[in-house]
Every structure is written in C-alpha cells, then in structure tokens.
Design a protein around this motif. Structure first.
Motif, PDB file in Angstrom:
ATOM      1  N   SER A 117       1.568   6.935  -6.622  1.00  0.00           N
ATOM      2  CA  SER A 117       0.467   7.652  -7.272  1.00  0.00           C
ATOM      3  C   SER A 117       0.546   9.147  -6.964  1.00  0.00           C
ATOM      4  CB  SER A 117      -0.880   7.070  -6.836  1.00  0.00           C
ATOM      5  OG  SER A 117      -1.097   7.352  -5.471  1.00  0.00           O
ATOM      6  N   GLY A 118       1.501   9.521  -6.125  1.00  0.00           N
ATOM      7  CA  GLY A 118       1.701  10.943  -5.850  1.00  0.00           C
ATOM      8  C   GLY A 118       1.174  11.381  -4.502  1.00  0.00           C
ATOM      9  N   LEU A 119       0.640  10.451  -3.722  1.00  0.00           N
ATOM     10  CA  LEU A 119       0.122  10.812  -2.395  1.00  0.00           C
ATOM     11  C   LEU A 119       1.280  10.869  -1.396  1.00  0.00           C
ATOM     12  CD1 LEU A 119      -3.036   8.470  -2.108  1.00  0.00           C
ATOM     13  CD2 LEU A 119      -2.953  10.840  -2.898  1.00  0.00           C
ATOM     14  N   GLU A 120       1.214  11.858  -0.491  1.00  0.00           N
ATOM     15  CA  GLU A 120       2.174  11.894   0.633  1.00  0.00           C
ATOM     16  C   GLU A 120       1.817  10.710   1.510  1.00  0.00           C
ATOM     17  OE1 GLU A 120       4.685  13.714   1.638  1.00  0.00           O
ATOM     18  OE2 GLU A 120       4.634  15.323   0.137  1.00  0.00           O
ATOM     19  N   THR A 121       2.697   9.713   1.575  1.00  0.00           N
ATOM     20  CA  THR A 121       2.339   8.446   2.209  1.00  0.00           C
ATOM     21  C   THR A 121       3.273   8.108   3.363  1.00  0.00           C
ATOM     22  OG1 THR A 121       1.566   7.661   0.058  1.00  0.00           O
ATOM     23  CG2 THR A 121       1.937   5.981   1.750  1.00  0.00           C
ATOM     24  N   LEU A 122       2.658   7.776   4.489  1.00  0.00           N
ATOM     25  CA  LEU A 122       3.433   7.340   5.655  1.00  0.00           C
ATOM     26  C   LEU A 122       2.978   5.931   6.037  1.00  0.00           C
ATOM     27  CD1 LEU A 122       5.253   7.803   8.213  1.00  0.00           C
ATOM     28  CD2 LEU A 122       3.224   8.800   9.307  1.00  0.00           C
ATOM     29  N   VAL A 123       3.955   5.070   6.302  1.00  0.00           N
ATOM     30  CA  VAL A 123       3.640   3.720   6.793  1.00  0.00           C
ATOM     31  C   VAL A 123       4.143   3.646   8.231  1.00  0.00           C
ATOM     32  CG1 VAL A 123       3.954   1.244   6.443  1.00  0.00           C
ATOM     33  CG2 VAL A 123       4.001   2.791   4.458  1.00  0.00           C
ATOM     34  N   ILE A 124       3.221   3.347   9.169  1.00  0.00           N
ATOM     35  CA  ILE A 124       3.610   3.262  10.585  1.00  0.00           C
ATOM     36  C   ILE A 124       3.497   1.814  11.053  1.00  0.00           C
ATOM     37  CG2 ILE A 124       3.200   4.091  12.934  1.00  0.00           C
ATOM     38  CD1 ILE A 124       1.876   6.513  11.884  1.00  0.00           C
ATOM     39  N   GLU A 125       4.533   1.358  11.747  1.00  0.00           N
ATOM     40  CA  GLU A 125       4.567  -0.041  12.205  1.00  0.00           C
ATOM     41  C   GLU A 125       4.975  -0.067  13.678  1.00  0.00           C
ATOM     42  OE1 GLU A 125       4.089  -3.371  11.194  1.00  0.00           O
ATOM     43  OE2 GLU A 125       4.864  -3.701  13.212  1.00  0.00           O
ATOM     44  N   ALA A 151       0.853  -1.197   0.000  1.00  0.00           N
ATOM     45  CA  ALA A 151       0.000   0.000   0.000  1.00  0.00           C
ATOM     46  C   ALA A 151       0.887   1.244   0.000  1.00  0.00           C
ATOM     47  CB  ALA A 151      -0.928  -0.003   1.212  1.00  0.00           C
ATOM     48  N   GLY A 152       1.985   1.180   0.748  1.00  0.00           N
ATOM     49  CA  GLY A 152       2.929   2.305   0.792  1.00  0.00           C
ATOM     50  C   GLY A 152       3.515   2.588  -0.578  1.00  0.00           C
TER      51      GLY A 152
END
Ligand code: NAP
Length: 307
Positions: free
Chosen positions: A28-36, A21-22
């Motif tokens: 796609s150009g979205l500001e993306t954060l993955v938190i774990e 998903a990240g």
C-alpha cells in the motif's frame, strides 16, 4: 530522505499474520518493517501437514512458511532474531517507540502478531526432562523416538496430528486425554481411529519420571480414581496455547477474559494506531484466518497513517 529506524508501520511477529501484514502494508506504499524474535513462521513451522490452506492440497508447514517469507521479502523489510522488548505510546504524539535487543525504532503504527506460546502441564518432571524425553514439537524431535514408546498428551488438533505424525515415523504411540471425547476435528479423529493409536481416556499426567532420560509417567484415572505408572521413552505435550501479550499489556491494550487481544472488525485495538492479527486475537486459530486478519490490520493501518 527517510529518517533512520523510522517506519510507517512495524509488524511485531512474523507468523502467517505478520508476514501477510508485511505484504499488505508495503504494497500500500507504507514503509514497513517486520520484526521477529526467532525465525519467520512461528508455530506454522511445526505443522506437520497443512491441508486446509486454499491453493495447496497438502503442504508441509515449513514449506508454506518459506513461500510466504519469500513473498513478504519482495515487499517489506524483515528482521529475524531480533526481539522487541518494549513498545511505548506517548498519548497524542504521532510516533510509537519500539525498543528491541538490538535497536530503537519510531513508527506511526504497530501491528501485533505475537501469536501464542505452548501451554505447560505444570507437573513434576516436565521442565526437568525437557530435551531428554519431554518435547512440545513432533517435527523437531519425533525422529529420535523411532521404534520407541511415546505418549502424546492432549485431545485437540495438535495432539491428534502429533500422534499421527509419530505413528507414521514408526513410534509406538499412545494418546492420553483428560476427558472421554476429543476436541480435534472430526476428520482427524477418524484418521486417529484408523491408525490404531490407543487412547487413554479420562486420564491425566501427574508426574514424569526418569534418570538421565524419561522412563515413566504417573497417570491418574479421573473416573476410577486410580494411579498407575506407564513405561515410556518420550512425552509430547500438546495441550493448547497461551496468548503472548507481554508487549500488549503495558501499552494498555484491552484483553478478553481468556487473555487474547480484543480488536474490532478492522483489527484495531483500543489503543490508537495499534492493531492485532492472528492467533493473538483468539478465535479460529487457522493459518488462513491469520493471513486474513494480517491483511485487514495493514489496510486499517494504511487508512489511519495516511489520513
Ligand atoms: P486446543 O484446541 O486448545 O486443545 C488443547 C487440548 O489439550 C484439549 O483437548 C484440552 O482438553 C487439553 N488440555 C488443555 N489443558 C490441559 C491440561 N492442563 N492437562 C491436560 N490436557 C489439557 O489446542 P491445540 O490442539 O494446540 O490447537 C490450538 C488451535 O490451533 C485450535 O484452534 C486448533 O483448531 C488449531 N489447530 C488446527 C490444526 C489443523 O490442522 N487445522 C492443527 C493444529 C492446531 P479439553 O478438550 O478437555 O479442553
């Protein structure tokens, strides 16, 4: 200028679904954060061998995770060892609010990839002997039981793979299963037969006993209605998983009768701008499926956020 701690999409959980998903969100150009909350990979880190992920004939779970993480980090921001505590959706307001043990975030969309947690047997001795003979992970602890006697509990893919892994390490392995048929893939069942690992059918663990460490297990035979004690040094429990929905439930996300998140084909939940992907949605729990759902969820988030 980018608002601090504000994102287009935040992915919660960095197993295969979350990492994919990240990648798709960021590309796609979205500001993306993955938190774990732990480290990337989730349960895949514990997979002894992955031999059904296209492109890799046989690869260790940790090695595959490392490759996925490297690829994800090229596009999306990843924060490990940070636990999301709450997610708030304020009706029609654009932003969802996330609070972790370290910071607060605002986001237009959330993709829940929180996976599952190991199911517990719930018998006396299970929690008392955790780390002293009781384990839920052969790749983490199997080595300590080389040349020792171990019992693997369960009849699914994980239990059979775990038993084969321990046998290969040189442990004296016995599988114990509550029915007279395994649930595991036929291919794994054949490997188990070939390995010579004995199976105690129609048997359940009633208690785990020991002193400083595990010494014995009380086994109940459900057909004969008898109880006996088996001498063992270790007990590896692989009896399935429970969905990790602690963040989803307070948001009002709908769950199915087994407690998994309900999504449509585009991985949208019943709550606007909240999506779910991977094992948390139930169904076929395989890495390839988790990745596919992660990709679809991010694509749906992109469609909604840029509408
Ligand atoms: P699973 O398929 O749900 O199997 C759990 C096993 O534990 C079943 O055999 C079940 O017995 C038994 N069990 C459940 N509760 C029990 C209890 N209270 N006491 C005793 N036994 C109990 O779980 P899993 O093996 O962890 O696999 C989870 C998912 O991941 C599955 O979809 C699986 O296909 C997938 N997976 C795939 C691979 C692979 O190599 N492709 C590897 C690991 C996992 P019953 O059979 O009687 O219900």
């Amino acid at each position: 200028m980018k608002e601090e701690n504000a994102y287009d999409v935040i992915v919660v959980g960095a197993g295969p679904a979350g990492m994919t998903a990240g990648i798709f969100g960021a590309r796609s150009g979205l500001e993306t954060l993955v938190i774990e909350k732990g480290i990337c990979g989730g349960l895949s880190n514990e997979a002894t061998v992955v031999d059904n992920f296209p492109g890799f004939n046989r690869i260790g779970g940790m090695e595959l995770v490392e490759k996925m993480k490297e690829q994800t980090a090229q596009y999306a921001e990843i924060k490990e060892l940070e636990e999301v505590k709450t997610i708030e959706s304020r009706g029609n307001e654009e932003k969802l609010l996330l609070a972790t043990d370290k910071a607060s975030y605002r986001t237009n969309a959330v993709i829940l990839c929180t996976g599952t947690e190991k199911r517990k047997l719930g018998v006396k001795g299970e929690s008392e002997f955790l780390g002293r003979g009781v384990s839920y992970c052969v790749t983490c602890d199997g080595f300590f039981f080389k040349n020792k006697s171990v019992l693997v509990v369960g009849g699914g893919d994980s239990a059979v793979r775990g038993a084969l892994y321990l046998k290969n390490l040189g442990c004296e392995v016995t599988l114990i299963h509550r029915r007279d048929k395994l649930r595991a893939e036929r291919y794994l069942q054949k490997s188990l037969e070939k390995s010579g690992v004995p199976v105690l059918w129609n048997s359940v663990v009633r208690e785990i006993k020991g002193d400083d460490v595990v010494r014995r297990v009380v086994r109940y035979d459900t057909v004969r209605d008898t109880e006996d004690e088996l001498a063992v040094d270790g007990v590896f429990i692989y009896i399935g998983e429970e969905p990790a929905t602690a963040l989803a439930t307070p948001l009002g996300v709908k769950l199915d009768k087994n407690g998994y998140i309900i999504t449509d084909k585009s991985q949208r939940t019943n709550i606007a701008r909240v999506y779910a992907a991977g094992d948390i949605t139930g169904g076929v729990k395989q890495i390839v499926v988790a990745c596919a759902e992660g990709a679809i969820a991010a694509t749906s988030a992109y469609e909604d956020v840029t509408r």
